[in-house]
Design a protein around this motif. Structure first.
Motif, PDB file in Angstrom:
ATOM      1  N   LEU A 111       0.836  -1.186   0.000  1.00 33.16           N
ATOM      2  CA  LEU A 111       0.000   0.000   0.000  1.00 33.16           C
ATOM      3  C   LEU A 111       0.866   1.228   0.000  1.00 33.16           C
ATOM      4  O   LEU A 111       1.816   1.330   0.775  1.00 33.16           O
ATOM      5  CB  LEU A 111      -0.895  -0.014   1.234  1.00 33.16           C
ATOM      6  CG  LEU A 111      -2.145  -0.838   0.989  1.00 33.16           C
ATOM      7  CD1 LEU A 111      -2.778  -1.238   2.285  1.00 33.16           C
ATOM      8  CD2 LEU A 111      -3.126  -0.050   0.144  1.00 33.16           C
ATOM      9  N   VAL A 112       0.523   2.138  -0.872  1.00 31.70           N
ATOM     10  CA  VAL A 112       1.301   3.361  -0.966  1.00 31.70           C
ATOM     11  C   VAL A 112       0.433   4.508  -0.505  1.00 31.70           C
ATOM     12  O   VAL A 112      -0.715   4.633  -0.922  1.00 31.70           O
ATOM     13  CB  VAL A 112       1.767   3.603  -2.407  1.00 31.70           C
ATOM     14  CG1 VAL A 112       2.415   4.962  -2.521  1.00 31.70           C
ATOM     15  CG2 VAL A 112       2.693   2.518  -2.837  1.00 31.70           C
ATOM     16  N   THR A 113       0.947   5.284   0.383  1.00 33.83           N
ATOM     17  CA  THR A 113       0.245   6.483   0.806  1.00 33.83           C
ATOM     18  C   THR A 113       0.920   7.654   0.115  1.00 33.83           C
ATOM     19  O   THR A 113       2.110   7.878   0.309  1.00 33.83           O
ATOM     20  CB  THR A 113       0.339   6.642   2.331  1.00 33.83           C
ATOM     21  OG1 THR A 113       0.031   5.386   2.911  1.00 33.83           O
ATOM     22  CG2 THR A 113      -0.621   7.685   2.812  1.00 33.83           C
ATOM     23  N   GLU A 114       0.150   8.354  -0.693  1.00 32.16           N
ATOM     24  CA  GLU A 114       0.730   9.506  -1.376  1.00 32.16           C
ATOM     25  C   GLU A 114       0.765  10.691  -0.432  1.00 32.16           C
ATOM     26  O   GLU A 114       0.290  10.612   0.702  1.00 32.16           O
ATOM     27  CB  GLU A 114      -0.073   9.830  -2.637  1.00 32.16           C
ATOM     28  CG  GLU A 114       0.062   8.790  -3.729  1.00 32.16           C
ATOM     29  CD  GLU A 114       1.446   8.754  -4.360  1.00 32.16           C
ATOM     30  OE1 GLU A 114       2.169   9.765  -4.254  1.00 32.16           O
ATOM     31  OE2 GLU A 114       1.793   7.723  -4.932  1.00 32.16           O
ATOM     32  N   VAL A 115       1.265  11.791  -0.930  1.00 32.22           N
ATOM     33  CA  VAL A 115       1.512  12.953  -0.083  1.00 32.22           C
ATOM     34  C   VAL A 115       0.344  13.244   0.838  1.00 32.22           C
ATOM     35  O   VAL A 115       0.504  13.425   2.034  1.00 32.22           O
ATOM     36  CB  VAL A 115       1.787  14.203  -0.950  1.00 32.22           C
ATOM     37  CG1 VAL A 115       2.299  15.328  -0.093  1.00 32.22           C
ATOM     38  CG2 VAL A 115       2.741  13.844  -2.060  1.00 32.22           C
TER      39      VAL A 115
ATOM     40  N   GLU B 116      -2.716   9.246  13.130  1.00 29.73           N
ATOM     41  CA  GLU B 116      -1.321   9.609  13.288  1.00 29.73           C
ATOM     42  C   GLU B 116      -1.127  10.567  14.443  1.00 29.73           C
ATOM     43  O   GLU B 116      -0.169  10.482  15.187  1.00 29.73           O
ATOM     44  CB  GLU B 116      -0.844  10.248  11.989  1.00 29.73           C
ATOM     45  CG  GLU B 116       0.652  10.241  11.855  1.00 29.73           C
ATOM     46  CD  GLU B 116       1.072  10.817  10.547  1.00 29.73           C
ATOM     47  OE1 GLU B 116       0.198  11.214   9.770  1.00 29.73           O
ATOM     48  OE2 GLU B 116       2.273  10.879  10.303  1.00 29.73           O
TER      49      GLU B 116
ATOM     50  N   GLY C 276      -0.696   9.133  17.499  1.00 31.38           N
ATOM     51  CA  GLY C 276       0.553   8.393  17.627  1.00 31.38           C
ATOM     52  C   GLY C 276       0.417   6.970  17.143  1.00 31.38           C
ATOM     53  O   GLY C 276       1.291   6.156  17.350  1.00 31.38           O
ATOM     54  N   THR C 277      -0.702   6.704  16.495  1.00 32.59           N
ATOM     55  CA  THR C 277      -0.883   5.346  16.022  1.00 32.59           C
ATOM     56  C   THR C 277      -0.103   5.157  14.736  1.00 32.59           C
ATOM     57  O   THR C 277      -0.160   5.990  13.855  1.00 32.59           O
ATOM     58  CB  THR C 277      -2.357   5.097  15.726  1.00 32.59           C
ATOM     59  OG1 THR C 277      -3.098   5.659  16.779  1.00 32.59           O
ATOM     60  CG2 THR C 277      -2.626   3.621  15.608  1.00 32.59           C
ATOM     61  N   VAL C 278       0.577   4.091  14.631  1.00 33.80           N
ATOM     62  CA  VAL C 278       1.174   3.758  13.349  1.00 33.80           C
ATOM     63  C   VAL C 278       0.072   3.197  12.489  1.00 33.80           C
ATOM     64  O   VAL C 278      -0.596   2.236  12.878  1.00 33.80           O
ATOM     65  CB  VAL C 278       2.286   2.724  13.529  1.00 33.80           C
ATOM     66  CG1 VAL C 278       2.784   2.274  12.171  1.00 33.80           C
ATOM     67  CG2 VAL C 278       3.403   3.312  14.337  1.00 33.80           C
TER      68      VAL C 278
ATOM     69  N   THR D 263      -1.637   1.082  10.061  1.00 32.30           N
ATOM     70  CA  THR D 263      -1.359  -0.158   9.350  1.00 32.30           C
ATOM     71  C   THR D 263      -2.394  -0.281   8.270  1.00 32.30           C
ATOM     72  O   THR D 263      -3.588  -0.321   8.532  1.00 32.30           O
ATOM     73  CB  THR D 263      -1.455  -1.341  10.296  1.00 32.30           C
ATOM     74  OG1 THR D 263      -2.705  -1.261  10.952  1.00 32.30           O
ATOM     75  CG2 THR D 263      -0.346  -1.294  11.306  1.00 32.30           C
ATOM     76  N   LEU D 264      -1.892  -0.280   7.093  1.00 30.19           N
ATOM     77  CA  LEU D 264      -2.824  -0.217   5.971  1.00 30.19           C
ATOM     78  C   LEU D 264      -2.993  -1.585   5.338  1.00 30.19           C
ATOM     79  O   LEU D 264      -2.109  -2.408   5.406  1.00 30.19           O
ATOM     80  CB  LEU D 264      -2.298   0.767   4.949  1.00 30.19           C
ATOM     81  CG  LEU D 264      -2.242   2.187   5.475  1.00 30.19           C
ATOM     82  CD1 LEU D 264      -1.421   3.039   4.564  1.00 30.19           C
ATOM     83  CD2 LEU D 264      -3.621   2.759   5.631  1.00 30.19           C
TER      84      LEU D 264
END
Lengths: 383, 989
Positions: free
Chosen positions: A302-306, A375, A378-380, A382-383
């Motif tokens: 999974l890619v998160t764009e800008v 975020e 503070g949660t990472v 997870t996608l």
């Protein structure tokens, strides 16, 4: 099925009498036994004789044991024709109304539920189980299947575990051990890898297809002989999203019996009976290792764009041929479900005809804000 | 490379692979692990070291190295060169003797084992009868005298190992002649030592364990004289003039006996140098004369048992000068090098092999300074914690580092290295390469890794920046005035670290700008600059909170290091000017430097940060911690373990030193220890049994998913396909890659305009394996060059017009994504197919061995199975695979470092690097020639082997064995004659 091979010529009949039932209507016609033609033509013929040109059909026939078996490809069509004694009885159903549970198998769409495989693999000697009223298979996520029954030795079992990013753990442990092999020089002890423990509630235990002390022979088509425990562990973990393990069960009593008269009615289904000339074998999965390793298209990064919008990466078109099921069971929190949906539907690209058309694969527009808020906490993500 | 994509070119590609890749383990750098024996040949000027693992290594002039390995996995207990021959004999723990020779082969010498022998003895004899305890290669070069535990002396002809039964000296023969009044008459015990009369080769002295020494005439087969010492014997030295015998004993005494007198008459009072209170044994004693002055006396041990029993000392006495050289590890053996063409002059250097290093003392210069060793340098003088290799150092930087290093070695002797045997034939190394090792005590050592010799160049200590418990200026060497014994600390092996937090974990050196960044165990990141002048400065510390104010975490590990507040004077060399301290102070797990942008990026298990060291300000902090990951707050788990381990080790050390008091008991002790170790391993296994592995997919909730594994700077297309931007890439243990777009102000405003970083991409690999490397490939598919590389015209400028790709290397897969729109293009699944995981990955250039101008880049990969692979770029196809490190050797695999030219280093022991090469073009391996020693005092005669040797071949050239033997024979005869001619009192041979 599973009768000793019949020789059509012994029937001395070149024509097969066909009795086809759709709803309350019967049609009768005949086919040339020596030249049955292709399934597509046959299917067209059925639609024609019943005058239902635009109805999606499921075609089934009654074999000599009285089992209802499907006809959905050239191989089982030829098989049905060649074993007809002398009458071939067909049962047509609308596809959307189809009662899958009445079939022993359905290899065209490769859908098998554990329940079916597990139940049908028992050597019940032709005794039909009382029909269980269950939902259509598409309402289920397959968790496991026995595959390649037709190409493996009877003593082996190839089990596919579907992980699908669900939260249920695979739940088993492996260990080193010694395995006894029969060699020309006599019995020989060789090191092997064995299942040492099943975690209660885990996927492996839930399937009932793996047991403690089963010897692991292959992982996704790659033999584990001469590999260390750690290597096999890493191989299994690397394939955990779609793990196919070939085992030699410690308990050999539940094996599929082939070639005998008993009707196992298992996953081997339509194609199992004759001593296998390789060309006639329908393999549920290609045997070569390379094919296995390419079959991982559900594994989408999974890619998160800008902006933080999540888009599943599309690979160059793979032959997307994995089951696609939508988790309708509201077992997970909504967010998790959506995550699954995203993760899964990433792969459901091409086949629009699938009855189990899922909700749209595109990420929800509020993904971004959701990601942000997570975020900030503070949660990472997870996608 | 395009042409290889087409079909029908497979074979062509295969041929090319052969031209590009070739696997070789070339040389071992550093100090041999667990040395157990030392030998020296004055005529060859070669030093031989045997190890507990059965290796025998020969060293001569720098870069002249040979190595041999005994097939038996047994410790080498003794090494003896045969006089005036290029051959040596080794005795192993399993009582086998081995003959090695240096044989010329295609212009260079190689070390070959040419024979092995085990003493059989008379039939039915107990094994102790033939257990060899003493070896004497006779000066004739034809005989080997073997003293055994049973007290017999066997005579064996060499090199063929033929037993000469008629010449054996049996215990009965000796004990019959022992004087009646000798107390130890009934049991003489084993043969402790054998020595030959330096003037009369027919006479040898046999020293028995109980103390009796017998002068034996080999020709007449009878005793000449008995020396009835009553203490347990440790060693004997026959003085050069043949008049005296010195014996050393287990009670710390030594005696001087006159040869030629009547039995027992000349007994002198034993001298106990560190006497009054009970002393430990003197294990070896040597006395050498000087031309005009008192002789030198050397002995090892003899310390007062109660007060200094734990010291490892060699005492040197010369006239009024008396020094007890105090070593930091156990003494294995020592020898003295003498001046003069035939090595008969004044002692010039004392060479001591201790368990962890080789120390050479210059005996000609006052104060006996240490001569810096060009090889056998203990890499582990403090434990190595990380390493970093920099290829092709520009000459300017090289010279500056060398100059800084030269200032540090001013306390070394100016005398040249005394062991100069052999000739180095290896071509000059193609580049100047530096290997940097980080150590537990906070030092970074720079090694010249260009050639076969791994020479120390410069040492950087970071401890001075911090306030530690012990003052680093506290000098251990200053002993109190008038202290007795007069100790002097020598050697650099010092495994004790003041503070484990000082340990260096990551190093990055920019070879163009001279900027260095090092990061340590307590989250400290130092940026240093090379300065040729000493400077006094305060290093400002900047604390960076990587948790970004997240609640609910409490760091349970060690505290931050305290920074020294007063200015510190830094010597010329790398001087720190910026310090960043991570909070929580966890181990720094990733570090990179971009000297052109003046940025340093660092990561720990909690997150990563970007620091602008020009403006001294933070640019970016990103927390990667999973909120449920409490384990990441535990601090280094290994600490608990390491205390346990170090305790166990120290107990072992004590046990070992106890059992090794008696030399010939070492064998049994080693066996016992081995059995214990085996038992221990078995017990450990039982505790864990049954060994099982959990099969579970990786999940986002696993521990340490936020640990930053890799950081990478690149100038690439991150936002759009028309403009490149500066970018920072970070990969985590949880399979996540973060890409940040950096906005750098124009150069003229670099000092005042802030740098900004914007998040651009995040890639979550679904297989969630740790990301170990990120590389951006340019339009041609080649990796982007290092910063400043293009500016210095050392690299072809990357193709910035075509489409870039990013290669993400996880432990399980290689995946190529397109840029700027990230989509998967190609991948190579390693773990799913063969079960191995990537441990190390690095980009390297491979040149074809056939054509000068063809080269390509590839990815060098080391897996957890210890295999090295080359993966092609940009197509990520597996090219070659070689087994390199044993897969059980976890520390070896963890220590591996690759060079940019397809070579690599890994630790084969705490003190040794193995060097390997995958390149056909760049290969650093020893290539040397040892010529046969010329017989002393005789000019090369025509036809004689030494005459031939001047034509550039070794004496023993490849030929028939018989021929070789004949030649040896001839040369020996020559030697013998000239030997006799040199002496006043010739004796019949």
């Amino acid at each position: 099925m599973n009768k000793p091979q019949r020789v059509p010529s012994s029937r001395c009949l070149s024509a097969v009498e066909v009795k086809s039932k759709f709803g309350a209507e019967f049609r009768r016609f005949s086919l040339d036994r020596s030249k049955p033609g292709r399934f597509e033509e046959f299917y067209g013929l059925l639609q024609h004789v019943h005058r239902i040109p635009n109805v999606e059909l499921l075609v089934g026939y009654a074999d000599v044991q009285g089992d209802l078996l499907p006809i959905n490809n050239d191989d089982n069509y030829v098989k049905a024709i060649s074993t007809a004694t002398p009458l071939l009885r067909l049962f047509l159903q609308r596809r959307e109304e189809a009662d899958y549970s009445s079939f022993a198998t359905d290899s065209l769409t490769r859908r098998k539920t554990t329940v079916l495989s597990a139940v049908l693999l028992r050597p019940d000697g032709g005794r039909r189980k009382p029909p269980v009223i269950i939902s259509l298979p598409r309402d289920f996520r397959p968790v496991s299947s026995i595959i390649d029954v037709d190409i493996l030795p009877e003593t082996h079992r190839r089990v596919r575990l579907y992980k699908h990013g669900q939260e249920r753990p695979l739940g088993f442990y492996i260990r080193d051990g010694a395995s006894v092999r029969v060699t020309p020089a006599g019995l020989e002890k060789v090191p092997g890898i064995f299942i040492s423990r099943l975690v209660p509630g885990g996927l492996a235990e839930g399937t009932g297809l793996l047991a403690v002390n089963d010897e692991v022979l292959e992982v996704n088509g790659i033999a584990v002989a001469a590999r260390s425990l750690d290597q096999v562990t890493d191989m299994m973990i690397a394939n955990s999203h779609n793990l196919i393990v070939t085992v030699k069960p410690a308990n050999q009593r539940n094996n599929v019996v082939r070639g005998g008269g008993a009707t196992a009615g298992g996953g081997a289904g339509v194609s199992a009976a004759p001593p296998p000339p390789p060309t006639h074998i329908i393999q549920n999965f290609p045997a070569s290792a390379a094919d296995y390793s390419d079959e991982d298209d559900e594994e989408e990064d999974l890619v998160t764009e800008v902006g933080g919008e999540a888009t599943p990466i599309r690979h160059a078109p793979y032959d997307a041929d994995v089951p696609r099921y939508e988790p309708h069971l509201n077992l997970r929190a909504a967010a998790a479900a959506e995550r699954d949906a995203n993760g899964l539907t990433a792969s459901s690209s091409s086949d629009e005809a699938t009855p189990s058309a899922t909700p749209t694969a595109t990420p929800s527009p509020d993904r971004r804000s959701e990601g942000r808020s997570l975020e900030e906490e503070g949660t990472v993500i997870t996608l | 490379m395009k042409r290889f994509r087409r079909h029908g070119h497979e074979s062509q590609r295969d041929r090319l692979k052969q031209e590009l890749f070739q696997f070789n383990k070339t040389v071992e750098h550093g100090f041999p692990h667990q040395p157990s024996a030392l030998g020296y040949s004055p005529s060859l000027q070669l030093l031989a070291i045997g190890t507990r693992s059965g290796a025998v290594k020969l060293y001569g002039a720098p870069s002249v190295e040979f190595m041999g390995l005994h097939e038996e996995n047994a410790a080498v207990t003794q090494v003896h060169f045969l006089p005036h021959q290029a051959a040596l004999v080794t005795l192993l723990d399993d009582n086998s003797l081995h003959m090695w020779t240096l044989r010329g082969h295609s212009g260079q010498s190689e070390l070959l084992e040419i024979g092995r022998f085990t003493l059989t003895g008379p039939p039915g004899a107990l094994p102790c009868v033939t257990r060899v305890t003493a070896v004497l290669p006779h000066s004739s070069g034809e005989l080997l005298l073997l003293g055994t535990e049973g007290g017999h002396v066997f005579v064996v002809e060499v090199p063929g190992f033929r037993e000469l039964e008629e010449r054996n000296i049996s215990l009965d023969q000796v004990s019959n002649s022992v004087p009646q009044d000798y107390v130890g008459r009934r049991n003489l015990e084993h043969v402790e030592t054998l020595q030959e009369n330096p003037l009369n080769p027919t006479q040898v002295v046999i020293g028995y364990g109980r103390g009796l020494m017998v002068l034996w005439d080999l020709d007449r087969q009878s005793a000449v004289q008995h020396i009835p010492a009553t203490q347990q014997l440790e060693s004997i030295w026959w003085t050069e003039d043949g008049s005296c015998i010195l014996s050393s004993h287990s009670d710390g005494s030594y005696c001087r006996w006159t040869v030629g007198g009547d039995d027992g008459e000349e007994e002198e009072k034993p001298d106990v140098p560190y006497g009054h209170f009970p002393c430990k044994a003197i294990s070896k004693i040597v006395q050498l004369p000087t031309k005009d002055g008192p002789p030198f006396l050397f002995f090892s041990g003899g310390m007062p048992r109660a007060s200094y029993g734990d010291r490892h000392c060699i005492t040197v006495i010369h006239g009024k000068t008396h020094v007890a050289l105090d070593f930091t590890s156990r003494i294995i053996d020592f020898f003295v090098i003498r001046h003069g063409p035939h090595h008969t002059g004044d002692p010039s250097a004392l060479v001591v092999l201790v368990e962890e290093e080789l120390v050479v003392m210059d005996l000609q210069t006052d104060g006996w300074p240490v001569i810096e060793t060009p090889y056998l340098v203990p890499l582990h003088s403090s434990a190595i914690t990380c390493s970093h290799h920099v290829s092709t150092i520009p000459l300017k930087l090289w010279e500056r580092i060398l100059a800084a290093g030269a200032l540090q070695s001013s306390h070394y002797s100016l005398e040249p290295w005394p062991i100069m045997g052999g000739k180095n034939l290896a071509p000059d190394p193609p580049h100047r390469d530096l290997l940097l090792t980080g150590h537990e005590d906070g030092t970074v050592r720079f090694w010249d890794a260009s050639g076969v010799c791994l020479c120390p160049v410069y040492k950087l200590s970071t401890a001075a920046v911090f306030q530690t418990d012990t003052d680093p200026n506290d000098n251990m060497n200053t002993g109190a005035e008038g202290e007795w014994p007069p100790f002097r600390k020598v050697g650099c092996f010092d495994p004790y670290s003041d503070d484990p937090r000082l340990g260096i974990q990551k190093i990055h050196l920019c070879k163009y700008s001279g900027y260095l960044t090092v990061a340590g165990t307590a989250g400290q990141i130092l940026v240093l600059e090379l300065n040729d002048e000493a400077a006094e400065q305060t290093v400002e510390a900047k604390v960076v909170d990587l948790l970004q104010g997240q609640e609910g975490f409490r760091w349970k590990g060690h505290a931050r290091l305290d920074v020294r507040e007063q200015p510190v004077r830094f010597p010329p060399g790398f001087q720190p000017f910026t310090l960043v301290q991570c909070q929580p102070p966890a181990v720094v797990t990733a570090l990179t430097l971009h000297s052109e942008w003046k940025l340093v990026a660092f990561g720990t298990s909690h997150g990563f940060g970007l620091y602008d060291y020009q403006q001294k300000s933070n640019v970016l902090i990103r927390c990667t911690l999973n909120p449920s990951d409490q384990l990441a707050m535990e601090g280094p788990l290994s600490r608990v373990k390491s205390i346990k381990k170090s305790l166990r080790q120290s107990f072992r050390r004590i046990r070992r030193s106890r059992v090794s008091l008696r030399k010939h008991h070492v064998n049994n002790a080693a066996k016992l220890q081995e059995a214990n170790a085996r038992l221990e391993a078995e017990l450990a296994e039982m505790e864990l049994a049954p060994v099982q592995r959990k099969i579970e997919a990786r999940s986002s909730d696993d521990s340490f998913t936020g640990l930053v594994r890799t950081l990478y700077f690149a100038e690439t297309f991150l936002s759009d396909s028309s403009h490149t931007t500066a970018s920072l890439w970070a990969g985590t243990n949880g399979g996540c890659v973060f890409a940040y777009m950096l906005r750098l102000p124009p150069v003229e405003h670099r000092a005042d305009e802030p740098i900004t970083a914007q998040p651009a991409k995040e890639i979550q690999l679904m297989h969630r394996a740790p990301v170990v490397g990120v590389v951006v490939l340019d339009g041609h598919g080649a990796p982007l060059p290092d910063p400043l590389e293009v500016a210095h015209d050392l690299a072809r400028s990357p193709d910035m017009t075509g489409s870039h790709h990013v290669l993400v290397v996880s432990e399980e897969q290689f995946k190529v994504f397109t840029l700027p729109k990230v989509s998967a293009k190609m991948k190579l699944k390693l773990t799913a197919v063969d079960g191995s995981r990537v441990r190390r990955a690095g980009v390297a250039w491979f040149g074809s061995s056939r054509s000068e101008d063809y080269s390509e880049s590839g990815m060098l990969v080391l897996t957890n199975q210890g295999d090295v692979h080359v993966v092609s770029l940009p197509h990520v196809k597996m090219q070659v695979q070689y087994p390199c490190i044993r897969r059980e050797d976890v520390s070896g695999i963890a220590s591996c470092v690759f060079t940019k030219h397809g070579q690599g280093f890994y630790l084969i022991s705490p003190s040794e690097f193995e060097r390997f090469s995958l390149s056909t073009r760049y290969l650093v391996e020893p290539c040397c020639l040892v010529e046969a020693p010329s017989p002393p005092g005789s000019a090369p005669q025509p036809g004689s082997p030494s005459g031939r040797s001047s034509s550039g071949h070794t004496k023993i050239t490849d030929g028939e064995d018989a021929e070789v033997l004949q030649e040896i024979q001839k040369s020996l005869e020559g030697d013998q004659m000239s030997f006799l001619e040199n002496h006043v009192k010739p004796a019949a041979v």
